[in-house]
Design an enzyme around this catalytic site. Structure first.
Site, PDB file in Angstrom:
ATOM      1  N   ASP A 317       0.814  -1.205   0.000  1.00 39.93           N
ATOM      2  CA  ASP A 317       0.000   0.000   0.000  1.00 39.93           C
ATOM      3  C   ASP A 317       0.853   1.262   0.000  1.00 39.93           C
ATOM      4  OD1 ASP A 317      -2.636   1.372   0.426  1.00 39.93           O
ATOM      5  OD2 ASP A 317      -1.671   1.972   2.305  1.00 39.93           O
ATOM      6  N   GLU A 370       1.084  -0.469  -5.095  1.00 37.62           N
ATOM      7  CA  GLU A 370       0.130   0.615  -5.339  1.00 37.62           C
ATOM      8  C   GLU A 370       0.962   1.897  -5.379  1.00 37.62           C
ATOM      9  OE1 GLU A 370      -3.445   3.301  -3.579  1.00 37.62           O
ATOM     10  OE2 GLU A 370      -1.802   2.563  -2.365  1.00 37.62           O
TER      11      GLU A 370
END
Length: 640
Positions: A317, A370
């Site tokens: 993330d 990401e």
């Protein structure tokens, strides 16, 4: 109850362990730090170990000693590691505990165990000793995972938030890991998804963070059951042939007192200077990646999920927030690196070390970034100067595509570049095309309600979006609810609106996604999914009609698939496209089919390629393009 005054000198650390720990290369720290049920010289109990170098006094407090701060003081190791340890006989499975810590500056606090295997259900904050014994049944999957997890195979990911995929129909409470295991694998198999991606399941105090504010990095959230229950869910997915990817958050952690922040009265896990150590958007601490012990805490955490829970991939993330020192900061709010630049050199080094270590120890596991900027080489090998990820979310495609679709079709001809631009950079990285949770919250509306027009056009546009997405190079990811056109935004406090799937138009979208997942097994859609060899424009310049057509290419030309997309609600008759093979073609998918809720404007039967030149080809097909639709054509056979 154990004798609260009794403790026995004992350590799981060898001198070699300590040397690795100091060097930042101990990637299995979860076997040493934390709480471990052991049998020492015939005495069953628990060994506790915690890293707290700035502490002057550390003791284990828990339900077994009435939370007495004087009962079980820990011993600091003599080797300068900063590790405190203690073996307490009689403390066994499911005992609640914390570490009480003091330092010379008068700091006093009770902290949860950074390496705890289980936690109390929030809002309670104690760590829990736990025996994680579990008998796995997925040996066949793990043995063959390198084949099933390969980038040369279809990768179609179903993104799931465990607390809101389904809930109890009786009282709206969470389903347990085992209750989800009875439903999710079968649904994924039915829909044809190859992988599930779970939004963070690590223990987190605030449910509304969706798991992205983690305190218990080594524990599945107790909201849904015990660690072995989550193992059972992973096991059942593997038995169904579904890979499991976890969202993983090495970028930041919450400021809750029982967590990692200011752990021993010093900035142990976070940077001391808030210009590097505090995230302004998420109001959370940022890991100090310049510290060996912090880097190995995170890498050993990645190893923990891959080894102990048989996880098949990690989606990392907020990588951009790690790479840029000025991420979401104004001038004067960040500290340049040693060369005066804005790149976080420690984060770059860490991500390379992470990917190198993971791929060396788990070569059949994938890592996905990401990363929302154009940082070069995210999926390039580390030895070539890249970050070493296997794939990267194609955020630019997601934003451009959704912006394009939000336009009324009458204006789309002025924005045609938004739908074709991604192919200019589609092969600079290995991309996943995400239609993720971030796009259906906070007033952004559901995928369905992003679409313009009346009800029929909204559904037609959504079918068009999915069919265009599956024809575009790259792996695919769809957030739960999108696959059946849920009308409301995602709400983490409630179940998806599964009842909507009884509506024919919703069910039609679901049927299309199911068939697109089946279509994805055509070699042309995955053999060269990440390279130029797998894609060729037929025509991308018909802005006036808002039509694009392209070829996805397999090893043999007979495997090629032709996609033609009409982004307007106008039926286009006798639309001619050039083809490379003389003979007959067949329409193998049409998003406007009646079975999907469309108007059934089809190209039936065999389509003959006539010797009429078009698009630099000697032969061409005359097609009928359905409104707001995509058709997929495949070569059938040559003329006799």
């Amino acid at each position: 109850m154990p004798d609260i005054l009794q403790s026995i000198p004992f350590s799981l650390f060898t001198d070699f362990d300590v040397a690795l720990f100091k060097a930042g290369k101990h990637y299995n720290l979860y076997n040493k730090l934390g709480s471990h049920l052991v049998n020492h010289e015939g005495e069953k109990g628990t060994y506790f170990a915690v890293w707290a170098p700035a502490a002057s006094y550390v003791t284990v407090v828990g339900n077994f000693n009435s939370w007495d701060k004087n009962s079980h003081p820990m011993h600091v190791r003599w080797d300068g590691s900063g590790i405190w340890e203690l073996f307490i006989p009689g403390v066994l499975h499911a005992e609640y505990y914390k570490y009480y810590i003091e330092n010379p500056n008068g700091f006093k606090v009770e902290k949860g165990d950074p390496y705890a295997l289980h936690w109390e259900t929030p809002p309670h904050t104690s760590s829990i000793t736990w025996d994680q014994a579990y008998t796995w049944n997925d040996a066949k999957w793990v043995t063959e995972r390198q084949k099933e997890n390969a980038l040369s195979k279809p990768i179609s990911v179903y993104e799931v938030h465990l607390g809101s995929w389904r809930r109890s129909t009786e009282d709206g409470s969470f389903l347990t890991y085992r209750e989800i295991a009875a439903q999710l694998p079968d649904y994924c198999v039915y829909m044809g998804f190859t992988h599930v991606e779970f939004m963070p399941i690590m223990e987190h105090p605030f449910y509304g963070s969706w798991g992205y504010q983690v305190t218990g990095y080594f524990a599945p959230s107790s909201r849904f059951g015990a660690p072995e229950d989550f193992k059972f869910l992973v096991d059942q997915l593997h038995l169904a042939g579904i890979g499991v990817i976890l969202d993983w958050v090495p970028s930041h952690f919450p400021v809750d007192e029982h967590g990692l922040g200011y752990f021993d009265g010093s900035h142990l896990y976070e940077y001391a200077d808030p210009r590097k150590g505090f995230h302004p958007d998420w109001k959370s601490f940022i890991f100090n990646l310049d510290r060996n012990e912090v880097r190995e805490f995170l890498i050993s955490n990645a190893f923990f999920w891959l080894e102990q829970f048989h996880i098949d991939g990690l989606r990392v993330d907020a990588v951009a927030s790690m790479l840029y020192l000025d991420y979401s900061r104004e001038e004067g709010e960040w500290i340049p690196n040693q060369y005066g630049g804005r790149e976080n050199l420690e984060a770059i080094s860490f991500l390379r070390e992470l990917n190198t270590a993971v791929h060396e120890s788990f070569p059949d596991v994938i890592t996905v970034a990401e990363e929302s900027t154009s940082w070069p080489g995210v999926t390039h090998p580390v030895h070539e100067g890249g970050l070493g990820f296997d794939m990267k979310w194609m955020m630019g495609w997601m934003h451009d595509t959704l912006h394009y679709f939000e336009n009324d079709p009458v204006y789309r001809k002025y924005h045609q570049g938004q739908i074709t631009f991604s192919l200019l950079y589609a092969f600079t990285e290995k991309f996943t095309l995400p239609l993720s949770h971030d796009e259906v919250v906070y007033g952004k509306q559901s995928l369905l309600n992003k679409m313009p027009g009346d009800e029929w056009q909204k559904f037609a546009n959504l079918r068009l979006l999915f069919a265009y997405m599956y024809g575009h190079p790259g792996a695919k990811l769809i957030f739960m609810g999108g696959e059946f056109a849920q009308s409301h935004e995602w709400q983490h406090d409630f179940s998806l609106d599964w009842h909507e799937n009884h509506h024919p138009l919703n069910n039609g979208v679901q049927s299309l996604v199911k068939d697109l997942n089946m279509l994805y097994h055509e070699p042309a859609l995955y053999t060269y999914n990440f390279t130029y060899e797998g894609f060729e424009w037929i025509a991308n310049n018909d802005d006036q009609n808002c039509v694009i057509c392209w070829r996805r290419k397999g090893i043999n030309i007979e495997e090629d698939l032709i996609f033609v997309a009409n982004f307007t609600p106008v039926v286009r008759s006798n639309y001619r496209i050039g083809v490379s093979l003389r003979g007959f073609y067949k329409e193998i998918l049409n998003s406007d089919s009646l079975k999907y809720g469309g108007s059934d404007v089809l190209n039936s039967g065999e389509l003959d390629a006539f010797p009429i030149p078009a698009h630099d080809q000697t032969h061409s097909l005359s097609l009928t393009l359905p409104p707001l639709g995509v058709i997929v054509l495949k070569f059938s056979h040559a003329e006799e």
